[in-house]
Every structure is written in C-alpha cells, then in structure tokens.
Motif scaffolding. Structure first.
Motif, PDB file in Angstrom:
ATOM      1  N   LYS A 115       0.621  -1.186   0.157  1.00 18.12           N
ATOM      2  CA  LYS A 115      -0.103   0.146   0.012  1.00 18.12           C
ATOM      3  C   LYS A 115       0.765   1.124   0.595  1.00 18.12           C
ATOM      4  O   LYS A 115       0.209   2.195  -1.029  1.00 18.12           O
ATOM      5  CB  LYS A 115      -0.985  -0.235   1.120  1.00 18.12           C
ATOM      6  CG  LYS A 115      -1.771   0.682   1.055  1.00 18.12           C
ATOM      7  CD  LYS A 115      -3.001   1.513   0.514  1.00 18.12           C
ATOM      8  CE  LYS A 115      -3.934   2.750   0.488  1.00 18.12           C
ATOM      9  NZ  LYS A 115      -4.592   2.624  -0.592  1.00 18.12           N
TER      10      LYS A 115
ATOM     11  N   THR B 214       1.005   3.867  -3.314  1.00 18.85           N
ATOM     12  CA  THR B 214       1.120   5.538  -2.579  1.00 18.85           C
ATOM     13  C   THR B 214       2.089   6.260  -3.380  1.00 18.85           C
ATOM     14  O   THR B 214       1.963   7.468  -3.291  1.00 18.85           O
ATOM     15  CB  THR B 214       0.457   5.985  -1.669  1.00 18.85           C
ATOM     16  OG1 THR B 214      -0.589   4.904  -1.295  1.00 18.85           O
ATOM     17  CG2 THR B 214       0.122   7.254  -1.050  1.00 18.85           C
TER      18      THR B 214
ATOM     19  N   SER C 177      -6.901   4.449  -4.556  1.00 19.96           N
ATOM     20  CA  SER C 177      -8.111   4.242  -4.156  1.00 19.96           C
ATOM     21  C   SER C 177      -8.983   5.807  -3.882  1.00 19.96           C
ATOM     22  O   SER C 177      -8.464   6.232  -4.357  1.00 19.96           O
ATOM     23  CB  SER C 177      -7.179   4.225  -2.229  1.00 19.96           C
ATOM     24  OG  SER C 177      -6.679   5.361  -2.188  1.00 19.96           O
TER      25      SER C 177
END
Length: 887
Positions: A65, A69, A100
C-alpha cells in the motif's frame, strides 16, 4: 531461466536472447522512480522507468500500500510535463495502479482538464482513465462530457468514450443506458472503429429486450454498415435473432437468411467468413441453405493466406459432422492441403476427408496420412485416430488397412493419451466388426509386450480375458498373458492372473495348462498376485482336470457388479465385525442423485428426515428405519424405493412442505415433511387431505396425523394408499394441509388453549412410471446385455415429434423411464444426428431391466426412436414399451 526460442534450422545457436527487462528488481525500479521528483524532468528517462513499473505489474509483482501510494503521487507530478509520449505513459500507469477513492481526488482535476483539452490524444486517454478509476458519484458529474465525446468528430475520442461505456455498463448500467440516443447516432458514424464500438455498446444496452434487439437487427440489415468489424458483429446478432425466432411455419423461410447470404458477397474477407460460419451453424440448416456458404469456403481453401485456409477447413470440418455429403465437393481442394506447411490446417484437412471420403478413397488417404503422422504433435494425432475409427465403422470392409495403420502407429513413440486413443479405437473396432477380432487382439498382445503404461496394460488384459476365450484358437494368447507375470509390475501381474483364470473358466481344454501357470503365481513376491492365484485355483475346481466350469464360477468371474461402488464402500464402512457375515444383498442398489431441494434458495426447510437427503445410503437406511418404526406400516413388506423430496410449497411461505414417495409392492406411502415458519403459531393435529379422484387405481388405506408442529421444528405426517400388486399404477393427487392453529406468546413460549381450524392449499403430487424403477448401474453393459438373453426382448419404434435437439429427446426418455444411464451415453455429442443411449434399472419386484435407445433426427427436428428392452420378465418388457407409448 527459460531457453530462448530458436528454430531448428537456425545456425545462430551461440547468440543469447536479449531482453531489456532481464534481471530488473522491484526495489531498484522504485529507487529509479525518484526521477519523477526532479525539478527538470527528463521525459525519456521517466518513460523508461514507467515502462519498467508496468512490466513488473504485468508480471504479477505486487506493490505494498505504501509503495503504490508513493509511486502514484510521484506519477501525478508528471502532469506538468508537456511531452505527449510521457503523458500517455502516465495515463497507463494511473489505470494500472487503480488508486483508492481518497487518492483519486488528487488526479481528478488534472484528468477533467485533459478531457476538455484541445489535444485529442489527451481527451481520449483522459476519458479512458477517468471511467476506469471513478465511482458512480463522480460519473454523474462528467456524464455530460462523455455524451459529447460519443458524438465527437474525432474517431479516437468517440471510440474511447464508447469503450468506456462498455466497461461502465457492468458497474453503472443505469447511467450508461441514458446514452442510447448518442450511441444510436454513433452507429451511423463513417469511422469504422466508432461504428464497431457503438454497435457493441448499443446491443449490450438492449440485450435483455428481445424485441429491441430484433428491431435493431432489422433496421441495420436494411441500412448500410460500412465497418467490416461492425458487419461481423451484426451477423452474430442476426444469428442470435434467427435462433430465437425459428423458421416461419407458413412459408418455411428463415428470417434474415437473405441478409446472411448477401454478406457472402461482401468485399471484406472477415465478413464473408463470418456469414459463411453463421449459415453453417444455423439450427436445422438444409443442404440448399448450406450450398452458398460451402462455395465461398471452398474458395478460401485455395487462398494464399494461412489464416483463411485454416478458418475454412475448420468450419468445413464441423459441417462434415452433420452434413458430410455437402462437403464432398471440396475434397479435391482439401487433399492438396494435406501437404500444407501449417500442421493444424493439414490435420483438419485429413480428418475432414476421413469423414467425407468414400470407400474407394480410403487406401489413398491412408498412404498420405502415413507420411504425415510423424510430423505432428500428439493432440493432432489423437484427432486423426478418432477420425479413422469413425471411418472404419462407416466402411467395415476396409478394416484390414485401417487396423494395420492403427497397429503401426501403436508401435511408434507417443504419450499416454495418444496410445490410449489408439487402443480404444482398436477395442471398439473389435467389438463392432467381428471379422476384425482375431487381428485386433493380436495387435493388442504385441503392444503389451512393450507397453510402458500400467493402465493400458491392465485394460488390454481385462479385454483379452473377455474376448480371447471366444476366438477360434484361444491358446495362442496365453503366452502373451503369462509373459506379463514375469516381466511387469505387481498391478499388471495381478491383472494377468485374473485374465488367465478367465481363459481357464471359459475354455475347458486349457484348464490343465492354466492350473500349472496359476500354481507358479502362488509364489509371487506380491501378496495381491498370490491371493488372486490362490482364489482362482480354489474357485475353478476340478484340480486342473478337463471338466466344465460351474455356472456360478463363470458368473463370479464374468458377471457385472450391479451395485454402485459408493454404496458398497459406505456399507462396508458401517459393517461391524460379528458372527453374522456381511451380506452383499443388503447394499442399496439405487444410484441417488442430488435432490433438487438441496439446490433451492435458502429458506426455512425441514431438517433431519424432512431435509433433502445428504447421502445415498444413509438416506435409504433412514427412511426404511423410520417406516419400520411405525406399526401401521409393518405389514406393507420390504420398502422397494423412496423418491427424492418433491417441494409442495414455494420458498419463503408460511409453511414449508415437501413430500417423499415410498414405494412398496402393494402400497404407496406419502411422507409429508412439514415445517412451521411462523414463531407466533403452534400447529396441532396436522394432516394432509389427499384427493385421489385422478388416480383411479389407488384407494386410501390410512392416515397418520402429526400431533404437534411447533415453530421451526420439522415433523412428518403420512398418508398410505393401496394399489394393485406389482402394477406401476400412476395418477395425480391433490393435497390440502389441514391443522388447528394456536397463537403463541413469544415472550413465554406458551400457546393458547383454544385454536382455530385452518387449511393451506399445497401443490399437486404425481405418481409416475419412473417411481417404480430403481436406478441401478451395471459395470459392463455389453456383458449384462448378453447374460440377460433374448428370451424376453421386445423391440419397437416410436416417433417423438419435433424436438429442439437430440439432447432434449434423450433427457425426456431417461426422465420418463427413471433408469440409470450407463457408460456416459446420456451425453449427446454436439451436432449429432443420431445417438445410442444405454439404460439399466431394477423394476418393482426386483426385476432387472436393460434398455437400448437408438435416436435419429430428420427433417424439421423430427426425432424417431427405436426401443429395445431386455428383462427377466416378459410382462416387464411389455410394460416398458407401454410406458413409452403412453408417455
């Protein structure tokens, strides 16, 4: 590391294959991604780094993650670059990362700005990315821009919007359906790709409305669709409409056939082929309709393009399965394709010729195939072998040349599936062509002398044990079989011992020699081989003298096991060792399929005995145990069969009721499994009032009510009927659930003293002929058929009327008779015009029944059937015919 792909004749073996991505690692690439933050961006360097990141993602590398990002935010900084090539890479990267919801906001403004840019390339890619990463709320904000993009003058932008619409239809169908007018306008576009994408989207929007699809096809077939790709789509949609509408019964014409035929004269080859393929795949296509399609496919066979030759010969191969005579005109063109450099084309050409060739061309084809077989892979060889098997069954007089061909390729190198296909073909030819038996068995004997596959060796030995003793000189096979005892592994040795015993049992003159060989096997190193040899020595009897073998011994060696192995296994697991021996007759013979009730939607269903059966043996035992515990049914005799539960109520209703039919010789007992799904009610004195006015041969014997039915606690009530002894009486029974309902205080769980009598209408219950037939399989149908004999054989022919397919006709007859399909014959091959189905069962009174069904379809889907019945009772054979005649 995988070896580089180099052609066999390539002499540059010393040159290594180079890949620009060789040895790249995720950590190193993530370090390189820091160049995205440089004040002075190097567009080429950034593009190279994004390419590496995309490569890692497509190779299955996962980013954490945090890593995803960081890369995402770094990539967004590249929007400040005006380099078009880099911008396109940025779009790709954002799509692949699928950010996201909270991260999407960062790039939304940049993408919306690009969507309204003057640079068409920016606009098209921005639309694709936005539609990929946004949710429904943002989509409503940009819907106006997307509608404008669909009718944009630039085809790249319009196609991007249409393709995005196709993807969005899966997640936000309501929004996309509002674009119908714009999409309809795009269908008229002059740009080929726009028209193609617009037609695809418009059809998806309307696909659940058959009338709308029919109108769409009607309007477009009359107009001019310029794009060849869109034309191909239109042909597919037209075929779908034809399939759903069928043939006009008044004129006999097929709607839209003229359009398909006109497409055969199109200037684009892909459209011509699509139309030809569509015509050949029409249901019930006639020779007249096929002719123009076959003509254009024949022209493709001589094309210089391999893809056209492959497409044509593949389609003709499928047509040859159902209409071999229609393809014979192409045989000369296909013979020239046997030497085609593309082995796929050559294989299809050969198999098609084998299906369509005549008896005089067989020898010529065999010579051509012999040179060809060594150049193709095993999967192609299997196709050729299966085609040769079909040809031999078609022309039995040519069995010598075809059998020699199969035996020659059996000696060559090949994998298991290839060898198995050859062995299966030889076995089928031996069974179906009596003259081929002697030579075929010798070919198989020679093969097991050097066979590396245990499975094939054991199967051939088993087959030799059945067919070998029936030949004129059985002794010549003994040497091949006994060699296996010395030269093979334990599994093959055990199979060889069983085969020797079968020769000894069937050929009395060979018994002394077989005894000598079996005595030697008693000293084998493997216990299974020793045990089999000892068993057969004791079973055959006569101490090796030339005496006739008992009938019981032959039945033991050659008889079929008419008990499902799953049932036998479960019964053995439940057997507790005691002085009482295990009785094989106690094993249930019925083959239980999964009840439909198990597959129903979730709802309050009965549990315990009221629930759908979970296993074949436990359910039968449980029903028998339940009925024997009820004194009223004690004099009904032994239970013959219990049906699967039949639902008598809809799902999610106040009361859930299903019924099980228990069949006895002179009685039928209906077990009604009831469940009360209302917490505030208690049901008492629950009975089912059965109206048997449409079942004249039945008379009600007794009713056993259910005293109390609390909430969510299943219970049973029974109704028994008498019927004539041994007669498969049928009828329809109307059912009414009657009970006294009492209100229940849910807080205390106590019911009121006073109740109200009430009724609840249930579905009708039918007793059909199939209820008197138990599904009992046989391991070897041919042996079982021969052992039951011709004494009570009954043969007749029936017309089954128009049917959609042979599969439907086969399923209908199997369902009508309630018998067990054998050897997978319930499956009908695609596009088959004839089929043979084998069924076995046990009729009430424990009468064994075997059935051969021979189906044929002709003309406008008219199905004819020949029914051959053999049973142990003459009246039962007649009864099976009566069931079919009245069904």
């Amino acid at each position: 590391m995988a070896q580089p792909l180099v052609k066999k004749d390539d002499d540059r073996d010393d040159e290594a294959e180079y890949s620009p991505f060789l040895g790249i690692e995720k950590g190193a690439v993530l370090q390189e991604a820091r160049v995205f933050n440089d004040p002075q961006l190097d567009a080429r360097r950034c593009s190279q780094v994004i390419t590496k990141l995309l490569y890692l993602l497509n190779q299955g590398e996962t980013f954490t993650k945090v890593e995803a990002t960081e890369v995402f935010f770094a990539v967004t900084k590249l929007f400040q670059s005006r380099d078009i090539g880099l911008r396109r890479m940025v779009y790709l990267m954002i799509k692949e990362l699928s950010p996201s919801a909270d991260e999407v906001i960062i790039v939304t403004s940049s993408l919306m700005k690009d969507m309204n840019s003057k640079t068409d390339m920016y606009r098209a890619n921005a639309i694709r990315v936005l539609c990929r990463i946004t949710d429904g709320t943002l989509l409503t904000q940009i819907e106006r821009y997307l509608k404008q993009a669909i009718v944009d003058k630039n085809p790249v932008v319009a196609s991007a919007a249409l393709v995005s619409g196709i993807h969005l239809l899966q997640t936000n169908p309501e929004i996309v359906k509002r674009w119908s007018n714009e999409v309809q306008e795009a269908v008229q576009s002059r740009a080929a790709l726009v028209q193609f994408h617009a037609l695809g989207l418009l059809h998806q929007i309307r696909q659940n409305d058959r009338l709308a699809v029919s109108k769409l096809v009607t309007s477009l077939t009359r107009g001019t669709v310029r794009s060849p790709l869109a034309q191909c789509l239109l042909i597919r949609y037209t075929t779908q409409v034809i399939r759903e509408s069928g043939i006009n019964t008044q004129t006999g014409d097929r709607p839209f056939y003229d359009f398909l035929e006109s497409c055969l004269r199109h200037k684009a080859e892909m459209v011509i082929f699509e139309a030809a393929r569509a015509i050949t795949e029409l249901n019930g296509v006639t020779s007249r309709e096929l002719t123009p399609a076959i003509t254009v496919l024949q022209l493709f066979l001589s094309s210089s393009k391999p893809v056209l030759r492959f497409a044509a010969v593949r389609t003709l191969n499928k047509v040859a399965m159902t209409h071999p005579m229609a393809v014979t005109n192409c045989n000369i063109d296909m013979e020239s394709l046997i030497s085609d450099q593309n082995r796929s084309i050559a294989t299809l050409a050969i198999t098609t010729l084998l299906k369509t060739g005549n008896e005089s061309s067989v020898d010529r084809l065999m010579k051509q195939i012999t040179n060809f077989m060594s150049d193709i892979a095993d999967e192609f060889k299997i196709v050729v072998v299966e085609a040769i098997r079909s040809l031999c069954l078609k022309f039995p007089l040519k069995y010598r040349s075809l059998m020699n061909f199969l035996s020659n390729i059996l000696r060559e190198e090949g994998g298991f599936e290839y060898k198995k296909a050859i062995v299966d073909s030889i076995v089928i030819l031996i069974r179906d062509i009596p003259d081929a038996k002697e030579s075929g068995l010798l070919h198989l004997c020679e093969f097991i002398e050097d066979c590396e596959f245990t499975y094939l060796s054991t199967q051939i030995l088993h087959f030799l044990g059945i067919e070998g003793p029936k030949t004129a000189d059985p002794s010549k096979y003994i040497r091949y079989i006994y060699n296996r005892v010395h030269l093979e592994n334990a599994t093959v040795r055990a199979a060889a011992v069983s085969t020797l015993a079968k020769f000894g049992a069937m050929v009395d003159s060979l018994k002394p020699r077989i005894f000598v060989l079996l005595r030697r096997c008693v000293y084998d190193s493997d216990d299974e081989v020793r045990d089999r040899a000892t068993l057969y020595l004791n079973t055959l009897g006569g101490d090796g003298a030339v005496v006739e073998t008992d009938k019981d011994v032959k039945e033991f060696l050659f008889g079929s096991l008419d008990i499902p192995l799953g049932n036998l296994e479960t019964s053995l697991k439940h057997y507790e060792p005691s002085e009482e021996r295990f009785d094989i007759n106690s094993v249930p013979k019925e083959v239980k399929s999964q009840p439909l009730a198990e597959k129903k939607a979730s709802g309050k269903k009965p549990s315990g005995l009221g629930a759908p059966p979970s296993g074949p043996v436990s359910t039968v035992d449980a029903y028998e145990k339940l009925l024997s515990s009820i004194s009223e049914f004690s004099d009904f005799g032994k239970l013959f069969k219990s049906s699967a539960p039949v639902e008598l109520t809809e799902a999610e209703t106040e009361y859930a009721v299903n019924a099980v039919k228990h069949i006895f010789d002179r009685h039928v007992v209906f077990q009604y499994n009831c469940t009360n799904t209302i917490p505030e009610q208690l049901l008492e004195n629950v009975t089912v009032i059965v109206d048997a006015s449409e079942a004249e041969e039945f008379s009600e014997a007794l009713t056993k009510p259910l005293r109390s039915l609390p909430y969510d606690s299943p219970g049973q009530t029974f109704v028994a009927f008498e019927k004539p002894d041994g007669v498969p009486a049928v009828g329809k029974f109307s059912n009414m659930l009657r009970f006294i309902v009492k209100e229940v205080d849910t807080s205390t769980g106590e019911a009121e003293d006073d109740g109200v009598e009430d009724e609840y209408q249930l579905e009708d219950l039918d007793v059909v002929a199939a209820d008197y037939m138990m599904k009992v399989g046989v391991s070897n149908f041919r042996n079982a058929w021969e052992s039951i004999g011709e004494d009570f054989e009954r043969v007749d022919e029936y017309g089954l009327g128009p049917r959609e397919s042979l599969t439907e006709a086969v399923s209908a007859v199997i369902s009508l008779l309630g018998m067990q399909p054998c050897e997978g014959t319930e499956v009908v091959p695609n596009n088959s015009r004839s089929h043979t189905c084998l069924l076995s069962g046990l009729f009430i009174g424990n009468v064994k029944v075997l059935v051969r069904l021979q189906f044929g379809i002709d003309g406008p889907k008219e199905v004819a059937m020949k029914l051959i019945v053999r049973s142990e009772d003459e009246s039962v054979s007649d009864m099976i015919h009566e069931i079919v005649a009245s069904g």
